[in-house]
Write a protein that holds these residues in place. Sequence first.
Motif, mmCIF file in Angstrom:
data_model
loop_
_atom_site.group_PDB
_atom_site.id
_atom_site.type_symbol
_atom_site.label_atom_id
_atom_site.label_comp_id
_atom_site.label_asym_id
_atom_site.label_seq_id
_atom_site.Cartn_x
_atom_site.Cartn_y
_atom_site.Cartn_z
ATOM 1 N N LEU A 68 28.941 15.455 -3.547
ATOM 2 C CA LEU A 68 27.878 14.621 -4.103
ATOM 3 C C LEU A 68 26.714 15.439 -4.645
ATOM 4 O O LEU A 68 26.106 15.079 -5.661
ATOM 5 C CB LEU A 68 27.389 13.642 -3.041
ATOM 6 C CG LEU A 68 26.427 12.537 -3.475
ATOM 7 C CD1 LEU A 68 26.934 11.804 -4.710
ATOM 8 C CD2 LEU A 68 26.194 11.560 -2.339
ATOM 9 N N ASP A 69 26.383 16.545 -3.995
ATOM 10 C CA ASP A 69 25.336 17.423 -4.543
ATOM 11 C C ASP A 69 25.727 17.909 -5.931
ATOM 12 O O ASP A 69 24.894 17.951 -6.849
ATOM 13 C CB ASP A 69 25.113 18.620 -3.622
ATOM 14 C CG ASP A 69 24.245 18.285 -2.424
ATOM 15 O OD1 ASP A 69 23.152 17.713 -2.622
ATOM 16 O OD2 ASP A 69 24.658 18.589 -1.294
ATOM 17 N N PHE A 244 21.698 4.956 -9.131
ATOM 18 C CA PHE A 244 22.629 5.904 -8.515
ATOM 19 C C PHE A 244 21.872 7.048 -7.856
ATOM 20 O O PHE A 244 22.203 7.462 -6.739
ATOM 21 C CB PHE A 244 23.607 6.469 -9.539
ATOM 22 C CG PHE A 244 24.371 7.660 -9.004
ATOM 23 C CD1 PHE A 244 25.331 7.489 -8.023
ATOM 24 C CD2 PHE A 244 24.085 8.947 -9.440
ATOM 25 C CE1 PHE A 244 26.019 8.582 -7.494
ATOM 26 C CE2 PHE A 244 24.764 10.040 -8.912
ATOM 27 C CZ PHE A 244 25.731 9.856 -7.945
ATOM 28 N N THR A 245 20.856 7.555 -8.507
ATOM 29 C CA THR A 245 20.077 8.653 -7.929
ATOM 30 C C THR A 245 19.511 8.253 -6.579
ATOM 31 O O THR A 245 19.582 9.017 -5.603
ATOM 32 C CB THR A 245 18.942 9.060 -8.879
ATOM 33 O OG1 THR A 245 19.505 9.488 -10.126
ATOM 34 C CG2 THR A 245 18.124 10.188 -8.279
ATOM 35 N N ALA A 246 18.985 7.032 -6.485
ATOM 36 C CA ALA A 246 18.423 6.556 -5.222
ATOM 37 C C ALA A 246 19.509 6.413 -4.156
ATOM 38 O O ALA A 246 19.318 6.807 -2.997
ATOM 39 C CB ALA A 246 17.705 5.228 -5.436
ATOM 40 N N ALA A 247 20.662 5.860 -4.538
ATOM 41 C CA ALA A 247 21.751 5.683 -3.578
ATOM 42 C C ALA A 247 22.282 7.032 -3.105
ATOM 43 O O ALA A 247 22.547 7.225 -1.908
ATOM 44 C CB ALA A 247 22.866 4.859 -4.209
ATOM 45 N N LEU A 252 22.747 11.466 0.995
ATOM 46 C CA LEU A 252 22.542 12.877 1.294
ATOM 47 C C LEU A 252 21.535 13.069 2.421
ATOM 48 O O LEU A 252 21.709 13.944 3.280
ATOM 49 C CB LEU A 252 22.095 13.620 0.035
ATOM 50 C CG LEU A 252 23.191 13.809 -1.024
ATOM 51 C CD1 LEU A 252 22.591 14.295 -2.327
ATOM 52 C CD2 LEU A 252 24.257 14.772 -0.532
ATOM 53 N N ARG A 253 20.478 12.262 2.457
ATOM 54 C CA ARG A 253 19.511 12.359 3.559
ATOM 55 C C ARG A 253 20.185 12.042 4.883
ATOM 56 O O ARG A 253 19.982 12.725 5.887
ATOM 57 C CB ARG A 253 18.339 11.406 3.325
ATOM 58 C CG ARG A 253 17.298 11.910 2.348
ATOM 59 C CD ARG A 253 16.010 11.120 2.472
ATOM 60 N NE ARG A 253 16.210 9.700 2.199
ATOM 61 C CZ ARG A 253 16.105 9.141 0.986
ATOM 62 N NH1 ARG A 253 15.821 9.909 -0.066
ATOM 63 N NH2 ARG A 253 16.302 7.854 0.814
ATOM 64 N N ASP A 258 23.180 13.885 10.189
ATOM 65 C CA ASP A 258 24.317 13.389 10.965
ATOM 66 C C ASP A 258 25.563 14.117 10.497
ATOM 67 O O ASP A 258 26.110 13.817 9.448
ATOM 68 C CB ASP A 258 24.461 11.880 10.774
ATOM 69 C CG ASP A 258 25.558 11.271 11.641
ATOM 70 O OD1 ASP A 258 25.488 10.061 11.892
ATOM 71 O OD2 ASP A 258 26.486 11.995 12.033
ATOM 72 N N GLU A 259 26.024 15.077 11.262
ATOM 73 C CA GLU A 259 27.150 15.910 10.838
ATOM 74 C C GLU A 259 28.403 15.096 10.598
ATOM 75 O O GLU A 259 29.174 15.363 9.674
ATOM 76 C CB GLU A 259 27.445 16.977 11.906
ATOM 77 C CG GLU A 259 28.549 17.950 11.538
ATOM 78 C CD GLU A 259 28.224 18.794 10.331
ATOM 79 O OE1 GLU A 259 27.033 18.879 9.952
ATOM 80 O OE2 GLU A 259 29.154 19.357 9.745
#
Length: 268
Positions: A68-69, A244-247, A252-253, A258-259
Amino acid sequence: MSRPGPVRVEWSGSVAQIVIDRGERRNALTDPMVRSLNQALAALADDPKVTGVIVTGVDGAFCAGADLDMVKSNTAAATEDTREYIEAEGQAIIRGLIALPVPTIAAIDGPALGLGFDLALACDSIFIGPSGWCMQAWGRLGLIDGTGGSLLLRHRNPTVLWRLLAEQPRITGSLGAELSIAEDTGERSARDVALERMHGFDHFTRDALTAYVDVQRTPIRAEIDAHLARTARVQANLLTSPEFTAAADRVLRSSRTDEREAKGTAHV
């Protein structure tokens, strides 16, 4: 001794196994991995000795989609550039699988999400092992399946997409069999059962196998180009949207605190 690359080809007789190996991120695909996958598919398509291709992963995963990054970085440009990126990268894997002249199996012994699920759907057969599961996942980020999933799903079960979008279930082996999407391998690993199935074709000539493949894939091959072109245009608009950027930022946060989430869902 150096570690093998994150995408490699292993052999069992004339059966090629494309192995995705980035276990620390549940085999989520980076751009170099996508290119390696496409190179492997092109090489196998031109190899007259190959009689079957299995796609699988290591470390308890199949493929958790595209990293995703990486997706955020590559789709920050103009919409037209994003469309070209979709077509040249992720969609090329689907085209490459459908173009292979021999039978293909996705052996799923862990999560297959988003692009990973579409990759599996592009294979002739899907085997899901006891620790394997699939999820549509695109809808959770406000995206469509930009790599052919809805078309490929429709050829297996014409009505199931709407259930998968609404419920976003984990498709285990038993549910996959119930929905006519996949075969359940019971207590055995998907990879072992896939190899057994492929070697069940050893008594066929390669010409006979390629004839079966050609006949069976004709309907998909007739539709896939137009479908992928259409979805690339739509997906490019969605990927470059603020929604999409917000989602993506929310996912990602969450993944960084949370591994378990990082290994399971921070991919498309």
